[in-house]
Design a protein around this motif. Structure first.
Motif, mmCIF file in Angstrom:
data_model
loop_
_atom_site.group_PDB
_atom_site.id
_atom_site.type_symbol
_atom_site.label_atom_id
_atom_site.label_comp_id
_atom_site.label_asym_id
_atom_site.label_seq_id
_atom_site.Cartn_x
_atom_site.Cartn_y
_atom_site.Cartn_z
ATOM 1 N N LYS A 142 -6.007 -0.630 18.414
ATOM 2 C CA LYS A 142 -6.182 -1.903 17.706
ATOM 3 C C LYS A 142 -5.820 -1.815 16.234
ATOM 4 C CE LYS A 142 -9.560 -5.605 16.995
ATOM 5 N NZ LYS A 142 -10.964 -6.054 17.182
ATOM 6 N N HIS A 143 -6.067 -0.676 15.594
ATOM 7 C CA HIS A 143 -5.848 -0.539 14.158
ATOM 8 C C HIS A 143 -4.714 0.434 13.885
ATOM 9 C CE1 HIS A 143 -9.976 -2.144 14.307
ATOM 10 N NE2 HIS A 143 -9.695 -2.666 13.124
ATOM 11 N N LEU A 144 -4.082 0.213 12.731
ATOM 12 C CA LEU A 144 -2.926 0.991 12.311
ATOM 13 C C LEU A 144 -3.153 1.513 10.903
ATOM 14 C CD1 LEU A 144 0.146 1.854 12.523
ATOM 15 C CD2 LEU A 144 0.678 -0.415 11.597
ATOM 16 N N LEU A 145 -2.786 2.778 10.691
ATOM 17 C CA LEU A 145 -2.866 3.407 9.367
ATOM 18 C C LEU A 145 -1.463 3.665 8.846
ATOM 19 C CD1 LEU A 145 -5.658 6.147 9.180
ATOM 20 C CD2 LEU A 145 -5.269 4.282 7.591
ATOM 21 N N LEU A 146 -1.231 3.304 7.601
ATOM 22 C CA LEU A 146 0.036 3.575 6.926
ATOM 23 C C LEU A 146 -0.238 4.493 5.745
ATOM 24 C CD1 LEU A 146 1.563 -0.028 6.859
ATOM 25 C CD2 LEU A 146 2.083 1.798 8.474
ATOM 26 N N CYS A 147 0.598 5.508 5.584
ATOM 27 C CA CYS A 147 0.423 6.484 4.508
ATOM 28 C C CYS A 147 1.763 6.706 3.825
ATOM 29 C CB CYS A 147 -0.125 7.798 5.061
ATOM 30 S SG CYS A 147 -0.275 9.109 3.843
ATOM 31 N N GLY A 148 1.893 6.174 2.601
ATOM 32 C CA GLY A 148 3.100 6.386 1.826
ATOM 33 C C GLY A 148 3.073 7.723 1.113
ATOM 34 N N ARG A 149 4.222 8.361 1.002
ATOM 35 C CA ARG A 149 4.274 9.669 0.382
ATOM 36 C C ARG A 149 3.825 9.637 -1.078
ATOM 37 N NH1 ARG A 149 7.004 14.344 1.722
ATOM 38 N NH2 ARG A 149 6.568 13.617 3.826
ATOM 39 N N ARG A 150 3.963 8.507 -1.744
ATOM 40 C CA ARG A 150 3.615 8.389 -3.161
ATOM 41 C C ARG A 150 2.194 7.876 -3.403
ATOM 42 N NH1 ARG A 150 9.326 5.757 -5.429
ATOM 43 N NH2 ARG A 150 10.685 7.384 -4.536
ATOM 44 N N GLY A 151 1.348 7.863 -2.371
ATOM 45 C CA GLY A 151 -0.057 7.579 -2.596
ATOM 46 C C GLY A 151 -0.554 6.243 -2.116
ATOM 47 N N HIS A 152 0.233 5.510 -1.340
ATOM 48 C CA HIS A 152 -0.205 4.212 -0.825
ATOM 49 C C HIS A 152 -0.769 4.397 0.585
ATOM 50 C CE1 HIS A 152 0.847 0.053 0.987
ATOM 51 N NE2 HIS A 152 -0.344 0.019 0.407
ATOM 52 N N VAL A 153 -2.055 4.061 0.774
ATOM 53 C CA VAL A 153 -2.712 4.162 2.075
ATOM 54 C C VAL A 153 -3.293 2.801 2.421
ATOM 55 C CG1 VAL A 153 -4.528 5.287 3.419
ATOM 56 C CG2 VAL A 153 -3.275 6.590 1.701
ATOM 57 N N ALA A 154 -2.996 2.307 3.631
ATOM 58 C CA ALA A 154 -3.459 0.986 4.054
ATOM 59 C C ALA A 154 -3.846 1.026 5.518
ATOM 60 C CB ALA A 154 -2.377 -0.066 3.827
ATOM 61 N N MET A 155 -4.900 0.267 5.865
ATOM 62 C CA MET A 155 -5.345 0.102 7.245
ATOM 63 C C MET A 155 -5.318 -1.381 7.571
ATOM 64 S SD MET A 155 -9.034 0.674 9.106
ATOM 65 C CE MET A 155 -9.352 2.250 8.367
ATOM 66 N N LEU A 156 -4.788 -1.730 8.747
ATOM 67 C CA LEU A 156 -4.720 -3.126 9.136
ATOM 68 C C LEU A 156 -4.875 -3.262 10.639
ATOM 69 C CD1 LEU A 156 -1.065 -4.331 9.348
ATOM 70 C CD2 LEU A 156 -1.546 -2.051 8.544
ATOM 71 N N ASP A 157 -5.353 -4.429 11.037
ATOM 72 C CA ASP A 157 -5.381 -4.812 12.447
ATOM 73 C C ASP A 157 -3.995 -5.351 12.774
ATOM 74 O OD1 ASP A 157 -5.780 -5.769 14.955
ATOM 75 O OD2 ASP A 157 -7.622 -6.847 14.503
ATOM 76 N N TRP A 158 -3.164 -4.505 13.358
ATOM 77 C CA TRP A 158 -1.745 -4.829 13.473
ATOM 78 C C TRP A 158 -1.489 -5.953 14.483
ATOM 79 C CZ3 TRP A 158 1.541 -4.163 17.743
ATOM 80 C CH2 TRP A 158 0.952 -3.563 18.854
ATOM 81 N N THR A 159 -2.418 -6.214 15.409
ATOM 82 C CA THR A 159 -2.212 -7.297 16.365
ATOM 83 C C THR A 159 -2.337 -8.670 15.693
ATOM 84 O OG1 THR A 159 -4.560 -7.186 16.965
ATOM 85 C CG2 THR A 159 -3.010 -5.888 18.286
ATOM 86 N N THR A 160 -3.233 -8.767 14.706
ATOM 87 C CA THR A 160 -3.410 -10.028 13.970
ATOM 88 C C THR A 160 -2.823 -9.972 12.556
ATOM 89 O OG1 THR A 160 -5.593 -9.320 13.171
ATOM 90 C CG2 THR A 160 -5.508 -10.545 15.246
ATOM 91 N N LYS A 161 -2.311 -8.777 12.152
ATOM 92 C CA LYS A 161 -1.730 -8.565 10.812
ATOM 93 C C LYS A 161 -2.743 -8.823 9.714
ATOM 94 C CE LYS A 161 2.794 -9.992 12.518
ATOM 95 N NZ LYS A 161 2.262 -10.439 13.827
ATOM 96 N N GLN A 162 -4.004 -8.503 9.968
ATOM 97 C CA GLN A 162 -5.059 -8.679 8.981
ATOM 98 C C GLN A 162 -5.329 -7.351 8.292
ATOM 99 O OE1 GLN A 162 -8.694 -10.174 10.597
ATOM 100 N NE2 GLN A 162 -9.769 -10.234 8.631
ATOM 101 N N LEU A 163 -5.260 -7.342 6.969
ATOM 102 C CA LEU A 163 -5.462 -6.130 6.187
ATOM 103 C C LEU A 163 -6.953 -5.787 6.137
ATOM 104 C CD1 LEU A 163 -4.050 -3.983 4.384
ATOM 105 C CD2 LEU A 163 -4.569 -5.468 2.438
ATOM 106 N N VAL A 164 -7.293 -4.542 6.506
ATOM 107 C CA VAL A 164 -8.683 -4.084 6.484
ATOM 108 C C VAL A 164 -9.004 -3.447 5.141
ATOM 109 C CG1 VAL A 164 -10.395 -2.587 7.587
ATOM 110 C CG2 VAL A 164 -8.682 -3.764 8.978
ATOM 111 N N THR A 165 -8.185 -2.515 4.699
ATOM 112 C CA THR A 165 -8.383 -1.865 3.404
ATOM 113 C C THR A 165 -7.047 -1.354 2.891
ATOM 114 O OG1 THR A 165 -9.631 -0.174 2.220
ATOM 115 C CG2 THR A 165 -8.853 0.396 4.402
ATOM 116 N N GLU A 166 -6.975 -1.168 1.590
ATOM 117 C CA GLU A 166 -5.755 -0.683 0.945
ATOM 118 C C GLU A 166 -6.159 0.116 -0.291
ATOM 119 O OE1 GLU A 166 -1.363 -2.389 -0.365
ATOM 120 O OE2 GLU A 166 -3.094 -3.731 -0.321
#
Length: 574
Positions: free
Chosen positions: A181-205
């Motif tokens: 249900k949830h997706l984690l994104l980790c950018g090499r330069r320090g950007h980390v974000a979690m979102l509910d990818w089915t509804t595209k709702q951002l959980v935390t950034e």
């Protein structure tokens, strides 16, 4: 007065007073009268055969016969399907002498076979079927693009096909939660974000302003670990820093064992570490002696950690050993990525020698080998056995790779002017997540995900209350690190008897002891008078003894001297 004194009773002590109103009778007589009175009240006559002193026996209750529950016999097809749910071969319990152990094992085997039968019967309720993509006529499925598929899928599936443009802080690594249900994104330069990818709702950034090399969900989406420049940090779903794991320094890649609550990391110096996230203790610290490493994956079947090294080898590790359990020479150069299917039977590796190889983990042999246009940067296997690998800006999906050798891919997807960093299939969905230097892409792959989920294992629709209950249940069912081994079927079974396995070793050890054992001189008459006299004469010089000793020395030095006296007729026998 005299009248009063006559009427008043004479003073008598209480202990000597006699009761004249009570009549004492024997017990048999009272029981006889009681029975006769009860028979008269009920209007029944006593049986002439019954004795007056015999006790009245209550009527006997009829015992109900225990009837065994008759289960429906499985058909031959269902028996074959039941083998999929059985784990390991059945033990021969007749050879076990201990009654208690034999009873526990028989009970465990009955429960396991019953669970397999119930799982086969419950398949009737699994109405969902896996999708697939099929071309008409001469059409090839690899020629279909994502735009071609949008008009032919439902609205819910079409809404999940999207691209995120994040070209500032890439390249991006990704990870899905266990329920998908949830997706984690980790950018090499320090950007980390979690979102509910089915509804595209951002959980935390979170913007960490530090190099981030990898990211991993823990037991659920409420916590995740980030491999930063110097240490591993744990955050909650609100972006708050919870812990800094000082024991995991300079991490390069992460992996989490859900059933053991173990976070595994490999650093730039080749040090493999296991950290228990439930207690915070450092379980194991293993030096691999293989140099820097950034390729780590777990085997979902037995929770063995697999590492890919620069020398082209793949090693398998458990937290209880200081040496690798298995070392496989897979490629002629550096291993760039690897993946293991959910059944734990097959492994896919890619290397800088432009090769993709499929291995049978049970026999450690190579099954198939394919050329790749360039060294693959990432590889992954879906729940239904679809293999995907990324070469530069192109993703290829291959189907039925473990059944037979394939000549063409199942699907392709190309991302213009971007380099693909990481691939991950979404659990229980027909989607592939692609993290690249310009952001993230969600690609539909029909037939890749498991259509029917088990709510006790992973529930995509669980509420907050169900999540809390599942977390407590997971902690109660936590498996200890000592139980991680190559063959998990051996857990809960009996080890072979010492007489069958260690007999030869015991005999060898006994033989070595006998060899090193000093032989004792057991000659009789040690303390006799003759023995004592001879010992005294050893230091006394004797002429005859000296002559005999000289003759003996001459014979030992010149053995040919005796042969000179042999007759010539016998000289041929020298």
């Amino acid at each position: 007065s005299s009248s009063d004194s006559d009427s008043s009773p004479s003073p008598v002590s209480i202990g000597k007073r006699k009761r004249t109103d009570i009549e004492y009778r024997p017990i048999s007589q009272t029981s006889k009268e009681n029975t006769e009175d009860s028979q008269d009240r009920e209007g029944k006559e006593a049986s002439p055969l019954s004795l007056p002193h015999s006790p009245v026996s209550p009527p006997k209750r009829k015992r109900r016969k225990k009837t065994k529950k008759t289960e429906e016999d499985l058909t031959e097809e269902q028996k074959l399907e039941a083998q999929k749910f059985e784990r390991g071969e059945k033990l021969n319990l007749k050879k076990i002498k201990d009654r208690k152990i034999r009873g526990n094992l028989t009970k465990a085997q009955k429960l396991a076979s019953q669970a397999a039968k119930e799982a086969v019967k419950a398949q009737v309720l699994l109405t969902e079927q896996a999708g697939y993509l099929e071309g008409e006529g001469m059409e090839e499925t690899a020629d279909f693009t994502q735009r071609d598929l949008v008009p032919h899928v439902d609205l819910q599936t079409a809404s999940k096909m999207f691209d995120l443009i994040l070209d500032q802080l890439g390249p991006y690594g990704i990870d899905y939660s266990a329920n998908g249900k949830h997706l984690l994104l980790c950018g090499r330069r320090g950007h980390v974000a979690m979102l509910d990818w089915t509804t595209k709702q951002l959980v935390t950034e979170v913007f960490l302003n530090e190099t981030c090399k990898d990211v991993k969900f823990l037991h659920d989406y409420s916590f995740f670990a980030v491999a930063q420049k110097k240490h591993v940090f744990i955050y909650d779903n609100e972006g708050t820093e919870i812990h800094r794991l000082d024991g995991m320094n300079t991490p390069a890649a992460l992996e989490f064992l859900r059933h053991h609550f173990l976070l595994a990391s490999i650093n730039e110096g080749g040090m493999l570490r296991y950290q228990d996230t439930s207690t915070g203790q450092l379980v194991s610290n293993v030096y691999t002696k293989q140099g820097p490493c950034n390729v780590i994956r777990q085997n979902p079947w037995n929770s063995i950690i697999n590492l890919g090294h620069k020398k082209g080898t793949v090693t398998m590790w458990s937290p209880t050993t200081k040496e690798s359990l298995v070392t496989m020479q897979c490629h002629a150069s550096t291993v760039t990525s690897l993946a293991i299917d959910p059944t734990g039977k097959y492994m896919v590796t890619t290397g800088r020698d432009n090769r993709l190889k499929i291995w049978d983990v049970r026999t450690y042999k190579e099954l198939y080998s394919y050329f790749t246009p360039c060294p693959a940067s990432s590889v992954d296997i879906s729940q239904r056995g679809v293999v995907s690998f990324a070469c530069n800006n192109t993703v290829q999906m291959w189907k039925d790779c473990f059944v037979e050798e394939q000549s063409k891919p199942y699907m392709k997807h190309q991302i213009a002017r971007q380099r693909i960093e990481k691939l991950r299939f979404c659990p229980y969905e027909d989607f592939l997540g692609v993290g690249h230097s310009g952001g993230f892409a969600s690609v539909v792959v029909p037939g890749s995900g498991e259509p029917n989920f088990d709510s006790f294992a992973a529930n995509p629709y669980q509420t907050s209350k169900q999540r809390r209950e599942a977390e407590v249940q997971a902690l109660l069912d936590k498996i200890q690190p000592d139980m991680i081994q190559l063959n998990p079927n051996s857990v809960g079974s009996l080890t072979p008897s010492a007489s069958a396995t260690n007999t030869s070793n015991l005999f060898m050890q006994q033989g070595e002891k006998e060899q090193h054992k000093k032989t004792k001189n057991k000659m009789r008459g040690k303390n006799s008078s003759a023995k004592r006299a001879n010992l005294k004469q050893q230091n006394v010089w004797d002429k005859n003894r000296e002559r005999k000793r000289e003759q003996k020395e001459k014979k030992e030095k010149n053995p040919s001297a005796e042969l000179q006296n042999i007759p010539k007729a016998l000289s041929r026998f020298k």
